[in-house]
Design a protein around this motif. Sequence first.
Motif, mmCIF file in Angstrom:
data_model
loop_
_atom_site.group_PDB
_atom_site.id
_atom_site.type_symbol
_atom_site.label_atom_id
_atom_site.label_comp_id
_atom_site.label_asym_id
_atom_site.label_seq_id
_atom_site.Cartn_x
_atom_site.Cartn_y
_atom_site.Cartn_z
ATOM 1 N N THR A 81 1.334 -1.650 -0.090
ATOM 2 C CA THR A 81 -0.129 -0.148 -0.202
ATOM 3 C C THR A 81 0.933 1.409 -0.281
ATOM 4 N N GLY A 82 0.730 1.466 -1.337
ATOM 5 C CA GLY A 82 1.378 2.875 -1.161
ATOM 6 C C GLY A 82 1.351 3.224 -3.110
ATOM 7 N N THR A 83 2.613 4.225 -2.794
ATOM 8 C CA THR A 83 3.074 4.512 -4.543
ATOM 9 C C THR A 83 4.168 4.505 -5.221
ATOM 10 N N PHE A 84 3.605 4.290 -6.680
ATOM 11 C CA PHE A 84 5.232 4.301 -7.790
ATOM 12 C C PHE A 84 6.488 5.072 -7.732
ATOM 13 N N GLU A 85 6.006 5.995 -6.355
ATOM 14 C CA GLU A 85 7.104 7.259 -6.494
ATOM 15 C C GLU A 85 7.927 6.287 -5.407
ATOM 16 N N ASP A 86 7.146 5.496 -4.301
ATOM 17 C CA ASP A 86 7.668 4.906 -3.342
ATOM 18 C C ASP A 86 8.645 4.134 -3.679
ATOM 19 N N ILE A 87 8.289 3.145 -5.366
ATOM 20 C CA ILE A 87 8.929 2.163 -5.542
ATOM 21 C C ILE A 87 10.659 3.200 -5.698
ATOM 22 N N ARG A 88 10.089 3.966 -6.881
ATOM 23 C CA ARG A 88 11.275 4.608 -8.000
ATOM 24 C C ARG A 88 12.178 4.721 -6.441
ATOM 25 N N TYR A 89 12.198 5.394 -5.375
ATOM 26 C CA TYR A 89 12.250 6.489 -4.650
ATOM 27 C C TYR A 89 13.334 5.288 -3.809
ATOM 28 N N LEU A 90 13.111 3.552 -3.702
ATOM 29 C CA LEU A 90 13.923 3.440 -2.740
ATOM 30 C C LEU A 90 14.355 2.309 -3.995
ATOM 31 N N SER A 91 13.766 2.277 -5.039
ATOM 32 C CA SER A 91 14.785 1.891 -6.062
ATOM 33 C C SER A 91 16.244 2.812 -7.075
ATOM 34 N N ASP A 92 16.358 4.179 -6.068
ATOM 35 C CA ASP A 92 17.481 5.411 -6.328
ATOM 36 C C ASP A 92 18.196 5.036 -5.528
ATOM 37 N N ASN A 93 17.909 4.372 -4.248
ATOM 38 C CA ASN A 93 18.799 4.377 -3.257
ATOM 39 C C ASN A 93 18.970 3.329 -2.958
ATOM 40 N N HIS A 94 19.009 2.305 -3.056
ATOM 41 C CA HIS A 94 19.235 0.832 -2.978
ATOM 42 C C HIS A 94 20.971 1.279 -2.537
ATOM 43 N N PRO A 95 20.690 0.237 -1.627
ATOM 44 C CA PRO A 95 22.646 -0.522 -0.926
ATOM 45 C C PRO A 95 22.659 -0.338 -1.675
ATOM 46 N N MET A 96 23.036 -1.726 -2.549
ATOM 47 C CA MET A 96 23.568 -1.985 -3.370
ATOM 48 C C MET A 96 23.995 -0.916 -4.485
ATOM 49 N N ASN A 97 23.593 -0.345 -5.065
ATOM 50 C CA ASN A 97 23.820 1.037 -5.804
ATOM 51 C C ASN A 97 25.836 1.464 -5.973
ATOM 52 N N GLY A 98 26.106 0.710 -7.203
ATOM 53 C CA GLY A 98 27.709 2.000 -7.254
ATOM 54 C C GLY A 98 28.605 0.824 -7.050
ATOM 55 N N ASP A 99 27.825 -0.622 -5.859
ATOM 56 C CA ASP A 99 28.799 -1.984 -5.519
ATOM 57 C C ASP A 99 28.635 -2.615 -6.922
ATOM 58 N N THR A 100 30.617 -3.379 -7.050
ATOM 59 C CA THR A 100 30.926 -4.375 -7.776
ATOM 60 C C THR A 100 29.885 -5.798 -8.048
ATOM 61 N N TYR A 101 29.362 -5.797 -9.008
ATOM 62 C CA TYR A 101 28.403 -6.658 -8.947
ATOM 63 C C TYR A 101 29.447 -8.196 -9.563
ATOM 64 N N SER A 102 28.359 -9.377 -8.610
ATOM 65 C CA SER A 102 29.239 -10.485 -8.584
ATOM 66 C C SER A 102 28.090 -11.422 -9.005
ATOM 67 N N LYS A 103 28.775 -12.309 -9.891
ATOM 68 C CA LYS A 103 27.654 -13.795 -10.823
ATOM 69 C C LYS A 103 27.319 -14.518 -9.169
ATOM 70 N N THR A 104 28.050 -14.735 -8.143
ATOM 71 C CA THR A 104 28.111 -15.184 -6.636
ATOM 72 C C THR A 104 27.433 -14.378 -5.890
ATOM 73 N N LYS A 105 28.192 -13.616 -5.553
ATOM 74 C CA LYS A 105 28.039 -12.973 -4.169
ATOM 75 C C LYS A 105 26.679 -11.422 -4.493
ATOM 76 N N ASN A 106 27.018 -11.108 -5.369
ATOM 77 C CA ASN A 106 26.199 -9.941 -4.814
ATOM 78 C C ASN A 106 25.508 -9.111 -6.278
ATOM 79 N N ASN A 107 24.324 -10.270 -6.490
ATOM 80 C CA ASN A 107 23.580 -10.687 -7.511
ATOM 81 C C ASN A 107 22.570 -9.954 -7.659
ATOM 82 N N CYS A 108 22.247 -10.282 -8.688
ATOM 83 C CA CYS A 108 19.823 -9.516 -8.768
ATOM 84 C C CYS A 108 19.799 -10.645 -7.804
ATOM 85 N N GLN A 109 19.934 -11.266 -7.369
ATOM 86 C CA GLN A 109 19.272 -12.132 -6.114
ATOM 87 C C GLN A 109 19.484 -11.208 -4.496
ATOM 88 N N HIS A 110 20.645 -11.102 -4.733
ATOM 89 C CA HIS A 110 20.650 -10.607 -3.282
ATOM 90 C C HIS A 110 20.606 -9.220 -4.034
#
Length: 191
Positions: A90-119
């Motif tokens: 229950t909220g807004t699409f703007e909430d979702i965009r905000y959380l996506s923009d401020n995701h704690p993994m943004n800017g981290d180095t991608y890893s297939k096994t320990k820092n990926n889409c599942q995480h």
Amino acid sequence: MSIQQIDVGIVFRPLETGRTSSGSSMRAIGHGPPSDPGSVKNRAFSHWILIFSTSSGSLQVELDNQYGAIVSQVRAFPHKIRAHNFAQYTGTFEDIRYLSDNHPMNGDTYSKTKNNCQHWVAHFLNSLRSYGDNYPPRNFRVTNYAVYEIILSVWKVTNMFKSRYGNVRTSYTKVFTSALRDYAKRFLKFW
């Protein structure tokens, strides 16, 4: 935009593997809205994408690997996208965009096994649940615990692998995927 009920779901897009000058790479096949939520049985070898839908449209929210760095990507569609639904927000699409923009993994180095889409998905859902709990009238409510637990199990499997195998590099992906599959088998009958 006003507060509304938003269905929360997940889709699994097949992965394409290949070699680049910097080593091996994995990326989701296709872009745009998934026409099929994907096979649950092959989710360990799939790109995980969150889908937020109302009757008037959907947001596709996912990790994007840009030159080895993690960035969040949000796409809007004027129709409902099929997904494996497991919660309501229950909220807004703007909430979702905000959380996506401020995701704690943004800017981290991608890893297939320990820092990926599942995480990335598991982190996003924890943030969304916390946001819903702390900013009424927003709310996050799980509607299918079996699916939700499988999604969050990625952390349990990662920690189990680290404690069992340490930092072994050779067969990391195979062992990680096998551990995730074994853990998830308990829940397949519910999904």
